[in-house]
Write an enzyme that holds these catalytic residues in place. Structure first.
Site, PDB file in Angstrom:
ATOM      1  N   HIS A  29     108.413 -26.780 -25.738  1.00 20.59           N
ATOM      2  CA  HIS A  29     106.642 -27.146 -25.608  1.00 20.59           C
ATOM      3  C   HIS A  29     106.186 -27.639 -26.158  1.00 20.59           C
ATOM      4  CE1 HIS A  29     103.315 -24.557 -26.467  1.00 20.59           C
ATOM      5  NE2 HIS A  29     103.643 -23.865 -24.667  1.00 20.59           N
ATOM      6  N   ARG A  56     105.298 -21.811  -9.726  1.00 26.72           N
ATOM      7  CA  ARG A  56     105.800 -21.499 -10.293  1.00 26.72           C
ATOM      8  C   ARG A  56     106.530 -19.626 -10.770  1.00 26.72           C
ATOM      9  NH1 ARG A  56     109.738 -23.901 -14.831  1.00 26.72           N
ATOM     10  NH2 ARG A  56     108.444 -23.275 -16.381  1.00 26.72           N
ATOM     11  N   CYS A  70     111.207 -31.220 -10.906  1.00 28.57           N
ATOM     12  CA  CYS A  70     109.693 -31.059 -12.610  1.00 28.57           C
ATOM     13  C   CYS A  70     110.094 -31.028 -13.661  1.00 28.57           C
ATOM     14  CB  CYS A  70     109.235 -30.360 -11.413  1.00 28.57           C
ATOM     15  SG  CYS A  70     110.738 -28.388 -11.633  1.00 28.57           S
TER      16      CYS A  70
HETATM   17  C1  PEP Z   1     113.116 -27.629 -16.419  1.00 33.68           C
HETATM   18  O1  PEP Z   1     113.958 -26.642 -16.143  1.00 33.68           O
HETATM   19  O2  PEP Z   1     113.328 -28.742 -15.402  1.00 33.68           O
HETATM   20  C2  PEP Z   1     111.548 -27.294 -16.169  1.00 33.68           C
HETATM   21  C3  PEP Z   1     110.745 -28.002 -15.084  1.00 33.68           C
HETATM   22  O3  PEP Z   1     111.604 -25.805 -16.464  1.00 33.68           O
HETATM   23  P1  PEP Z   1     111.391 -25.911 -18.096  1.00 33.68           P
HETATM   24  O4  PEP Z   1     110.814 -27.040 -18.672  1.00 33.68           O
HETATM   25  O5  PEP Z   1     109.632 -25.028 -17.881  1.00 33.68           O
HETATM   26  O6  PEP Z   1     112.337 -24.331 -18.421  1.00 33.68           O
HETATM   27 MG    MG Z   2     113.170 -24.503 -16.430  1.00 32.68          MG
END
Ligand code: PEP
Ligand code: MG
Length: 781
Positions: free
Chosen positions: A408, A558, A732
């Protein structure tokens, strides 16, 4: 009278054009004129203005015909082909033809021999949006005299591309009123070409201009096919301070017989002789200084020397854009070049968001103590979660004990443009509140004291730095790429900051930010207290903020992807959220939406999307399902979405994240029920390698690495299968933002779009363009 008008303003040479004249000469024309007016030499040419277009229509009485076709023909495809046919078969008025040929002859005279030109569309102010939406950017290169008028008509006709008509219809713009200018410009017959930077790309030193040069067309240098000659020029006295001549084994030239570019081997003396003379290099340096002065930021410039012309008229600028690597990482060189005294390292960690900051540390272990935090302090904590975002926003840097580069803290810091070091293990123990420190988040090191003489610029260059130019002019500074360049965004407010960046849409909008910062309450709690609309309205508002700012480019929203521990932190969340042992692989993503407990809240998320699309008219909002594990759960979630009135159609797309390996394994099955995939490389790496993405121990040992062959192989497999079934693939996760080689790999594998962090949009667009060019060249060979 009309003919007179055309003579006066039907054709304008670049030297008579200024940037305000978009209505007359279009965005592209205005940009070229503006550069020239600043003394920045561009290949010579002229513009057939919007008046010339109007005159052409009137001469052939096409206006009424176009209006009636647009009125009677409901089907845009048929309307498009009928109007195009009209334009292509119409006659160019003889006096317009004459002045066009005169202007062309002027160019020929300048050169002294027959030339080739580029014929380009240049959309005027009213039509810029639909032009870029409809890809109505027709450009014809290497056009001979005999094809000139045919190409001009083709460019005019492209105003009525089917997609452009459709787009205007949807926006209530009258297609019969739009106009188009046409740019006609000498093709540079590149004897030599290359790139130059108004700083030293090796170390960011702004005292020098560095020119890279090789024989023939610029693709050889931009695409990395040769080792170019290098000339370094000092900015203050324009003297050459360094020169390196390389062995250049090939060049790319235009072959008029093949009517295509061709690679030619260079042998003997030519390969080892300098591809640029000293006077040409100095002339280029002068132009570079003017460009840098005009745009007020370090620039990355493509140039060419025309073999048809004589010095100095042969020295051209073909492209100029802000240099981004060193501007964003300006801080990189500062600790090295301008440190004061000895440097003592206090703690090290993973470089999660590049940049540098100096200031007072504040060790904050509990978010309940957030009040103590003062703006500009450096936040030192164990790990952040969505509750910490308000504090992070006012911090000048962030250091955490825990977490990897997809944690995060890392993701949010990059989005905010704040330097961050994560996974230091014991920063909260080794640093004291009030202690003066320097955070070098590019290398992942924290030093004691302020080690840089002057205040560093730690902010990442997220905007282009260019002001006063229209978006169209700005975007024309960046290469067009076949692979779409999307941007990741979580905080709706941040869109304003990034609006100038050349991105084609939002490839991942994480709604967790809206929920934790704007809504603050757990959705099930809001339902319980009878205020579900609060959730729907605020979520719709956040989505709409972004979608309207970038309309008509898509925003892939999302659905929520909180983990149980994060949901618990929302107000009222404890009642609804169990304590899980492994939230990361627990009740997450689709498994939530179809569970009887959370389903009512998922319906609120769907309603918010529907509200944005239908009530607010933002048809550019698409959706994406995170953490999909099986087809049966996804089918169930899709049908709940359908029950709420959202069904997949040509213009409403539903994507899924490919982040659990089962999606890659069963990609053929998933391809049948979704429109596209987006690789979540953060989770995909975690789950493919069995490595907790937040484990700083494994991170420091190098286990967590999205470039691992197993992960790359999964991505390749997904792209191949999805394409076999006609589905698109995007990415992404952080990988392409952090590792350019991953972006390159994916482009080579044929990925459809890449969604990256704002700080790497410009860099990645350039990188992708050069990889694409190289692929095309290889194919042509
Ligand atoms: C990922 O898992 O690459 C992603 C974009 O989602 P998050 O980082 O929010 O889990
Ligand atoms: Mg993810």
């Amino acid at each position: 009278m009309v003919a007179q008008l055309v003579k006066e303003e039907g054709i304008l040479s670049f030297s008579n054009i200024r940037k305000e004249m978009i209505d007359l000469v279009g965005g592209k024309g205005a940009n070229l004129g503006e550069l020239l007016s600043q003394g920045i030499r561009v290949p010579p040419g002229f513009v057939l203005t919007s008046k010339a277009y109007r005159y052409f229509l009137d001469y052939n009485n096409l206006r009424e015909k176009i209006i009636s076709i647009l009125k009677e023909e409901k089907d845009s495809a048929t309307a498009s082909s009928r109007i195009k046919q009209l334009i292509l078969s119409a006659e160019i008025p003889p006096d317009l033809e004459e002045i066009t040929l005169n202007a062309y002859e002027e160019l020929v005279k300048q050169v002294g021999k027959e030339i080739l030109v580029a014929v380009r569309s240049s959309a005027t102010a009213e039509d810029i949006e639909s032009a870029s939406f409809a890809g109505q950017q027709d450009t014809y290169l290497n056009v001979e005299r005999s094809q000139l008028f045919e190409k001009i008509k083709l460019v005019w006709a492209s105003l009525f591309n089917e997609r452009a008509i459709e787009y205007r219809k949807s926006k209530g713009i009258d297609s019969s009123k739009v106009e188009m200018a046409v740019v006609i410009q000498k093709m540079v017959n590149s004897r030599s070409s290359g790139v130059m930077f108004t700083l030293n790309p090796a170390n960011g030193d702004r005292n020098f201009i560095v020119i890279e040069s090789s024989w023939g067309l610029g693709e050889a240098v931009v695409g990395g096919m040769v080792t170019p000659d290098e000339v370094v020029i000092s900015k203050h006295d324009l003297k050459i301070v360094d020169r390196r001549i390389s062995k250049k084994n090939l060049k790319i030239i235009y072959d008029p017989h093949l009517k295509a570019n061709r690679e030619v081997e260079i042998q003997g003396k030519e390969s080892e002789s300098p591809s640029i003379t000293d006077e040409e290099a100095i002339e280029l340096a002068k132009l570079a200084l003017k460009i840098e002065k005009h745009y007020e930021v370090p620039m990355d410039i493509e140039w060419a020397i025309d073999g048809d012309l004589t010095f100095p008229d042969n020295v051209f600028i073909v492209q100029a854009r802000p240099e981004t690597f060193w501007v964003s990482k300006q801080s990189r060189q500062e600790p090295v070049t301008a440190t004061t005294g000895e440097r003592k390292v206090i703690v090290k960690g993973l470089a999660a968001s590049p940049g540098i900051a100096m200031g007072k540390a504040r060790v904050l272990l509990d978010i309940k103590d957030a009040k103590e935090f003062k703006k500009g302090e450096i936040l030192v904590t164990r790990m952040t979660d969505p509750d910490w975002v308000p504090v992070m926003k006012v911090a000048s840097a962030i250091i955490t004990d825990e977490g990897g580069i997809t944690s995060h803290a890392a993701i949010v810091s990059r989005e905010l443009g704040i330097p961050a070091i994560v996974g230091t293990k014991d920063a909260t123990k080794l640093l004291r509140t009030g202690q003066e420190i320097t955070v070098d988040a590019t290398r992942g090191v924290v030093y004691e004291g302020r080690i840089i003489a002057e205040e560093p610029r730690h902010e990442v260059q997220q905007s282009t730095g260019l002001t006063g130019l229209s978006r169209d002019v700005l975007l024309s500074l960046y290469p067009v790429t076949g692979t779409k360049i999307y941007m990741n965004l979580g905080q709706p407010d941040m869109i304003e900051k990034y609006l100038d960046l050349p991105f084609d849409g939002i490839g991942l909008m994480r709604i967790e930010f809206i929920v934790s910062e704007w809504i603050k309450y757990h959705p099930l709690y809001l339902i319980k207290i009878g205020k579900p609309e609060e959730f729907v309205n605020k979520l719709a508002e956040g989505i709409a903020k972004v979608a309207s700012a970038i309309y008509p480019r898509p925003v892939v929203v999302r659905f929520s992807d909180f983990k149980t521990n994060e949901y618990r932190n929302l107000i009222g969340g404890e009642e609804f959220e169990p304590e899980e042992r492994n939230p990361m692989i627990g009740w997450r993503g689709v498994s939530r939406y179809i569970s009887p407990q959370y389903e009512p809240a998922f319906r609120l998320e769907v309603r918010a999307v529907r509200k944005a699309r239908e009530e607010m008219g933002l048809k550019n909002v698409w959706v994406m399902f995170p953490f999909v594990r099986t087809t049966w759960e996804l089918k169930r979630a899709l049908s709940i979405m359908g029950e709420e009135g959202l069904r997949r159609t040509g213009e409403f797309k539903a994507w899924i994240m490919a982040e659990v390996p089962s999606v890659v394994m069963m990609a053929d099955q998933f391809a049948k029920i979704v429109d596209g995939f987006s690789i979540g490389s953060n989770d995909l790496a975690q789950l493919t390698l069995g490595v907790d993405r937040d484990s700083e121990i494994l991170g420091r040992m190098g286990y967590y690495d999205e470039r691992d062959p197993a992960v790359l192989r999964s991505m390749r497999r997904l792209i191949r299968i999805a394409h076999r079934y006609g589905r698109t693939v995007s990415i992404c996760g952080q990988a392409p933002s952090v590792y350019p080689e991953v972006a390159e790999f994916l482009v080579k594998e044929g990925i459809d779009s890449i969604s990256i962090n704002p700080d790497t949009v410009i860099y990645t667009r350039r990188l992708v363009a050069s990889v694409e060019q190289k692929l095309l060249l290889n194919k042509a060979r």
